[in-house]
Design a protein around this motif. Structure first.
Motif, short mmCIF file in Angstrom:
data_model
loop_
_atom_site.label_atom_id
_atom_site.label_comp_id
_atom_site.label_asym_id
_atom_site.label_seq_id
_atom_site.Cartn_x
_atom_site.Cartn_y
_atom_site.Cartn_z
N ALA A 59 -8.51 15.56 -4.51
CA ALA A 59 -9.29 14.85 -5.53
C ALA A 59 -10.52 15.68 -5.88
CB ALA A 59 -9.71 13.48 -5.01
N ARG A 60 -10.82 15.75 -7.17
CA ARG A 60 -11.98 16.51 -7.62
C ARG A 60 -13.03 15.65 -8.29
NH1 ARG A 60 -12.94 21.29 -5.28
NH2 ARG A 60 -10.96 22.30 -4.91
N SER A 61 -12.63 14.77 -9.17
CA SER A 61 -13.60 13.94 -9.89
C SER A 61 -12.92 12.68 -10.36
CB SER A 61 -14.17 14.71 -11.10
OG SER A 61 -13.14 14.97 -12.03
N GLY A 62 -13.73 11.69 -10.70
CA GLY A 62 -13.19 10.46 -11.24
C GLY A 62 -13.71 9.24 -10.52
N SER A 63 -13.34 8.10 -11.05
CA SER A 63 -13.69 6.83 -10.41
C SER A 63 -12.61 5.82 -10.73
CB SER A 63 -15.06 6.35 -10.88
OG SER A 63 -15.05 6.13 -12.27
N PHE A 64 -12.41 4.92 -9.81
CA PHE A 64 -11.35 3.92 -9.92
C PHE A 64 -11.75 2.76 -10.81
CE2 PHE A 64 -9.45 -0.03 -8.28
CZ PHE A 64 -8.13 0.24 -8.57
N ALA A 65 -10.80 2.29 -11.58
CA ALA A 65 -10.94 1.05 -12.35
C ALA A 65 -9.66 0.25 -12.13
CB ALA A 65 -11.14 1.35 -13.84
N TRP A 113 0.86 -1.18 0.00
CA TRP A 113 0.00 0.00 0.00
C TRP A 113 0.89 1.23 0.00
CZ3 TRP A 113 -5.12 -0.17 -0.75
CH2 TRP A 113 -5.77 -1.39 -0.54
N SER A 114 0.62 2.15 -0.92
CA SER A 114 1.46 3.34 -1.02
C SER A 114 0.64 4.50 -1.58
CB SER A 114 2.66 3.06 -1.94
OG SER A 114 2.23 2.82 -3.27
N HIS A 115 1.30 5.64 -1.67
CA HIS A 115 0.72 6.81 -2.33
C HIS A 115 0.90 6.62 -3.84
CE1 HIS A 115 0.43 8.81 1.53
NE2 HIS A 115 1.71 8.56 1.75
N PRO A 116 -0.01 7.14 -4.65
CA PRO A 116 0.17 7.03 -6.10
C PRO A 116 1.42 7.77 -6.55
CG PRO A 116 -1.76 8.39 -5.57
CD PRO A 116 -1.25 7.84 -4.29
N LYS A 117 2.23 7.09 -7.35
CA LYS A 117 3.48 7.67 -7.84
C LYS A 117 3.96 6.86 -9.03
CE LYS A 117 6.38 4.98 -4.72
NZ LYS A 117 5.26 4.19 -4.18
N GLY A 118 4.92 7.42 -9.76
CA GLY A 118 5.51 6.69 -10.87
C GLY A 118 6.67 7.44 -11.50
N LYS A 119 7.34 6.78 -12.40
CA LYS A 119 8.52 7.35 -13.05
C LYS A 119 8.13 8.44 -14.04
CE LYS A 119 10.74 2.89 -12.85
NZ LYS A 119 10.82 1.66 -13.61
N LEU A 120 9.02 9.42 -14.13
CA LEU A 120 8.86 10.48 -15.12
C LEU A 120 9.15 9.92 -16.51
CD1 LEU A 120 9.25 12.13 -12.44
CD2 LEU A 120 10.40 13.84 -13.85
N LYS A 121 8.35 10.36 -17.47
CA LYS A 121 8.63 10.03 -18.87
C LYS A 121 9.70 11.01 -19.37
CE LYS A 121 4.07 8.21 -19.93
NZ LYS A 121 2.89 8.32 -20.79
N ARG A 122 10.38 10.63 -20.44
CA ARG A 122 11.44 11.48 -20.99
C ARG A 122 10.88 12.88 -21.31
NH1 ARG A 122 16.19 10.01 -22.94
NH2 ARG A 122 15.54 7.85 -23.15
N GLY A 123 11.53 13.90 -20.76
CA GLY A 123 11.13 15.28 -21.00
C GLY A 123 9.95 15.77 -20.17
N ALA A 172 3.37 13.60 -11.74
CA ALA A 172 2.61 13.28 -10.53
C ALA A 172 1.11 13.25 -10.82
CB ALA A 172 2.92 14.30 -9.43
N LEU A 173 0.61 14.25 -11.53
CA LEU A 173 -0.81 14.31 -11.85
C LEU A 173 -1.22 13.18 -12.79
CD1 LEU A 173 -1.23 18.17 -12.23
CD2 LEU A 173 -1.69 16.75 -10.21
N ARG A 174 -0.36 12.86 -13.75
CA ARG A 174 -0.63 11.74 -14.66
C ARG A 174 -0.71 10.43 -13.90
NH1 ARG A 174 2.82 8.27 -16.31
NH2 ARG A 174 4.65 9.60 -16.03
N GLU A 175 0.24 10.22 -12.99
CA GLU A 175 0.26 8.97 -12.22
C GLU A 175 -0.97 8.85 -11.33
OE1 GLU A 175 2.09 6.28 -12.31
OE2 GLU A 175 3.50 6.99 -13.81
N VAL A 176 -1.41 9.94 -10.71
CA VAL A 176 -2.62 9.90 -9.89
C VAL A 176 -3.81 9.48 -10.74
CG1 VAL A 176 -4.30 11.32 -8.63
CG2 VAL A 176 -1.87 11.51 -8.10
N LEU A 177 -3.95 10.08 -11.91
CA LEU A 177 -5.06 9.74 -12.79
C LEU A 177 -4.98 8.29 -13.25
CD1 LEU A 177 -7.61 10.65 -14.26
CD2 LEU A 177 -6.13 11.45 -16.13
N GLU A 178 -3.79 7.85 -13.66
CA GLU A 178 -3.62 6.46 -14.13
C GLU A 178 -3.89 5.44 -13.03
OE1 GLU A 178 0.31 6.07 -15.77
OE2 GLU A 178 -0.15 7.36 -17.49
N GLU A 179 -3.41 5.72 -11.82
CA GLU A 179 -3.50 4.73 -10.75
C GLU A 179 -4.80 4.77 -9.96
OE1 GLU A 179 0.03 4.80 -8.32
OE2 GLU A 179 1.30 4.15 -9.98
N THR A 180 -5.43 5.95 -9.87
CA THR A 180 -6.64 6.07 -9.05
C THR A 180 -7.89 6.39 -9.85
OG1 THR A 180 -6.50 8.47 -8.61
CG2 THR A 180 -5.21 6.99 -7.17
#
Length: 149
Positions: free
Chosen positions: A104-110, A48-58, A65-73
């Motif tokens: 968090a403002r909007s969205g749903s988990f899948a 169990w962790s906070h949403p995070k991930g590697k930076l893409k090139r550039g 950070a915002l991309r990873e939150v959306l992708e993971e949550t």
């Protein structure tokens, strides 16, 4: 990697892994004045962790950070205060993760192969659920940032 990096506890020749994430929070839906923190479960590591991930090139850290939150949550969020960064070894490589508070403002988990579950917990329950002790300090930093805002 410079000699200075090796002196700071990073293995000589190991490339630094750059990552970013958020401590995702929302106002409690239970009518009290509390907040809830979102944690992600990664089946690959059974942690169990906070949403995070590697930076893409550039990619800059906040965008990542915002991309990873959306992708993971599945949640879109509004970034807030910059929180402390964490440095540690992951699979023998030095890793530097930059964090922000994010509401968090909007969205749903899948569920996905990367993240199969999320939970929304009180700060105290989230501290107890986190697998890595180093991640607990981020909850303290979030609470301090929210109380001084």
């Amino acid at each position: 990697m410079t000699d200075g990096a090796a002196k700071q506890g990073q293995p000589a020749g190991a490339e630094l892994v750059r990552a970013a994430g958020c401590v995702l929070w929302r106002r409690s839906p239970h009518g009290d004045d509390g907040i809830e923190i979102c944690l992600v479960h990664r089946p690959k590591y059974d942690d169990w962790s906070h949403p995070k991930g590697k930076l893409k090139r550039g990619e800059d850290a906040l965008t990542a950070a915002l991309r990873e939150v959306l992708e993971e949550t599945g949640h879109r969020c509004i970034p807030g205060a910059r929180l402390p960064s964490l440095r540690y070894l992951a699979s023998g490589r030095p890793k530097h993760v930059v964090y922000w508070a994010a509401e968090a403002r909007s969205g749903s988990f899948a569920a996905s192969t990367e993240v199969d579950r999320i939970v929304w917990l009180s700060p105290a329950a989230a501290r107890n659920r986190l697998t890595q002790p180093r991640d607990r300090a981020l909850i303290d930093a979030l609470m301090q940032a929210l109380h001084t805002a």
